[in-house]
Design an enzyme around this catalytic site. Structure first.
Site, mmCIF file in Angstrom:
data_model
loop_
_atom_site.group_PDB
_atom_site.id
_atom_site.type_symbol
_atom_site.label_atom_id
_atom_site.label_comp_id
_atom_site.label_asym_id
_atom_site.label_seq_id
_atom_site.Cartn_x
_atom_site.Cartn_y
_atom_site.Cartn_z
ATOM 1 N N MET A 1 6.437 7.823 4.883
ATOM 2 C CA MET A 1 6.537 6.411 5.228
ATOM 3 C C MET A 1 6.131 6.239 6.676
ATOM 4 O O MET A 1 6.694 6.870 7.564
ATOM 5 C CB MET A 1 7.969 5.910 5.020
ATOM 6 C CG MET A 1 8.158 4.448 5.370
ATOM 7 S SD MET A 1 9.900 3.912 5.311
ATOM 8 C CE MET A 1 10.254 4.085 3.570
ATOM 9 N N GLY A 2 5.135 5.405 6.911
ATOM 10 C CA GLY A 2 4.682 5.147 8.266
ATOM 11 C C GLY A 2 5.232 3.841 8.790
ATOM 12 O O GLY A 2 6.161 3.259 8.224
ATOM 13 N N GLY B 1 3.423 1.315 6.172
ATOM 14 C CA GLY B 1 2.966 1.679 4.834
ATOM 15 C C GLY B 1 3.721 2.846 4.238
ATOM 16 O O GLY B 1 4.307 3.668 4.948
ATOM 17 N N VAL C 1 3.069 6.067 1.588
ATOM 18 C CA VAL C 1 1.938 6.844 1.085
ATOM 19 C C VAL C 1 2.409 7.761 -0.037
ATOM 20 O O VAL C 1 3.437 8.433 0.087
ATOM 21 C CB VAL C 1 1.294 7.675 2.219
ATOM 22 C CG1 VAL C 1 0.113 8.480 1.686
ATOM 23 C CG2 VAL C 1 0.837 6.767 3.353
ATOM 24 N N ASP D 1 -5.310 7.604 16.656
ATOM 25 C CA ASP D 1 -4.113 8.341 16.226
ATOM 26 C C ASP D 1 -4.482 9.775 15.833
ATOM 27 O O ASP D 1 -4.004 10.295 14.828
ATOM 28 C CB ASP D 1 -3.445 7.618 15.060
ATOM 29 C CG ASP D 1 -2.004 8.057 14.834
ATOM 30 O OD1 ASP D 1 -1.386 8.573 15.792
ATOM 31 O OD2 ASP D 1 -1.496 7.877 13.712
#
Length: 256
Positions: free
Chosen positions: A33-34, A37, A39, A149
């Site tokens: 989990m970012g 979002g 994934v 990033d």
């Protein structure tokens, strides 16, 4: 703060394994989990192919700004066609929730290799990997795309082949946005230098000094030292990837 965390736990819970989206993509597991979002690893049940699926977090999906950002990420990925960057596959919306699908890249990320498997990289190996990463950055910067990033968890290695993932913070600029181009370019260059430093430290056996710097702790050729100093902004910063390539080639020659 506690209320914000509670909302995330209640509304941003990952999809359950086995859920099928768009009559095609079966969720296998949540990979992480970012900031905005979720994934997943999924399987295309029609083609029996593994993919990565990204979901805009439900708490973010209610904000127009975040929805626009998610669509911009999709648009960006559609414009990228490079063998060492996961390709865009599909996008869809279900009940107001946005998703997109991209290629699954097998392998281990550099963070796992360095900090969990404790894999050592020789100077030559480190520089050769940076050479691959620079080639990807060259491709992106030529199109005024800046990743923003480039970190060890976002770099995957499979049989010596390097891939760059996670374009959540990436941005494509126009030639008129000169100041932002300059800033984002230097950010990517700094990240490149920091990644090289992590790789070079993998063989460091000495005891780290309390206030010691990498210049004191690592034994490097003058060519590798110059490359690092310029990437990290200690000496004159690079303005173009071509100049980095020249110094990188000299650094590789100095360790072979």
């Amino acid at each position: 703060m506690a209320l914000k965390l509670l909302k995330k736990l209640l509304f941003d819970r990952p999809l359950k394994n086995g859920v099928i989206l768009n009559h095609q993509y079966k969720i296998e597991e949540c990979l992480g989990m970012g900031g905005y979002g979720l994934v997943y690893l999924c399987t295309d049940i029609l083609a029996q192919t593994p993919y990565v699926l990204k979901q805009l977090r439900p708490t973010k999906a209610k904000k127009e700004k975040e929805k626009v950002r998610f669509q911009q990420e999709i648009k960006l990925l559609k414009n990228i066609h490079h063998p060492q960057i996961p390709g865009f596959i599909d996008e869809f919306i279900i009940d107001g929730q946005a998703y997109y699908v991209m290629q699954f890249i097998e392998g281990e990320n550099i963070e796992e290799l360095l900090f969990f498997r404790k894999q050592p990289f020789t100077e030559l190996m480190a520089l050769q990997l940076i050479s691959q990463l620079l080639e990807i950055i060259e491709y992106l910067h030529d199109r005024l795309i800046f990743h923003s990033d480039i970190r060890t968890p976002n770099i995957i290695i499979n049989d010596g082949r390097l891939c760059l993932i996670d374009f959540g913070l990436a941005k494509q600029l126009t030639p008129e946005e000169m100041e932002e181009i300059k800033v984002r370019k230097q950010d990517d260059f700094f990240d490149l230098g920091e990644t090289l430093l992590f790789l070079l430290y993998s063989q460091y056996k000495g005891k780290k000094k309390k206030n010691g710097t990498w210049l004191e702790e690592l034994t490097l050729t003058k060519e590798v030292t110059l490359l690092l100093k310029r990437l990290l902004g200690i000496e004159e910063e690079y303005q173009h990837t071509a100049s980095i390539r020249e110094d990188l080639n000299r650094a590789i020659q100095s360790v072979t």
